[in-house]
Scaffold this motif. Sequence first.
Motif: not given
Length: 123
Positions: A75-80
Amino acid sequence: MENVLLIVHLILALCLIGVVLLQRSEGGGLGIGSGGGGGGGVMSGRAAATALGKLTWLFAIAFIATSIALTVIAAQKSSGASVIDQLGATPVEEETIPAIPAGSDLLPPSTGDVSLTPPAATE
């Protein structure tokens, strides 16, 4: 960090599978029953079941913890941002279909006054 956690997660999954398969069936779900197995050994049947049960819980808790940690890292790597934005490529635009001139027929031109039905079969 993510790769190390993923390797630990896979090892925990294999260990959990192994420990569950080592446990003796108590309900006889497959008709085998709870009998059978060796008589002697270092640990009695009940002590082995308790130790394997505790080991199963330990592996299960560690497996769930690594699952949650991998989810947080992902989730942290996806960054939207979308995958295309991360690659730096421009999105492919849709192809436009050329317009058909009004009054044009999509069928091939007929030669004379020939019908479009196939000829009847003759013997």
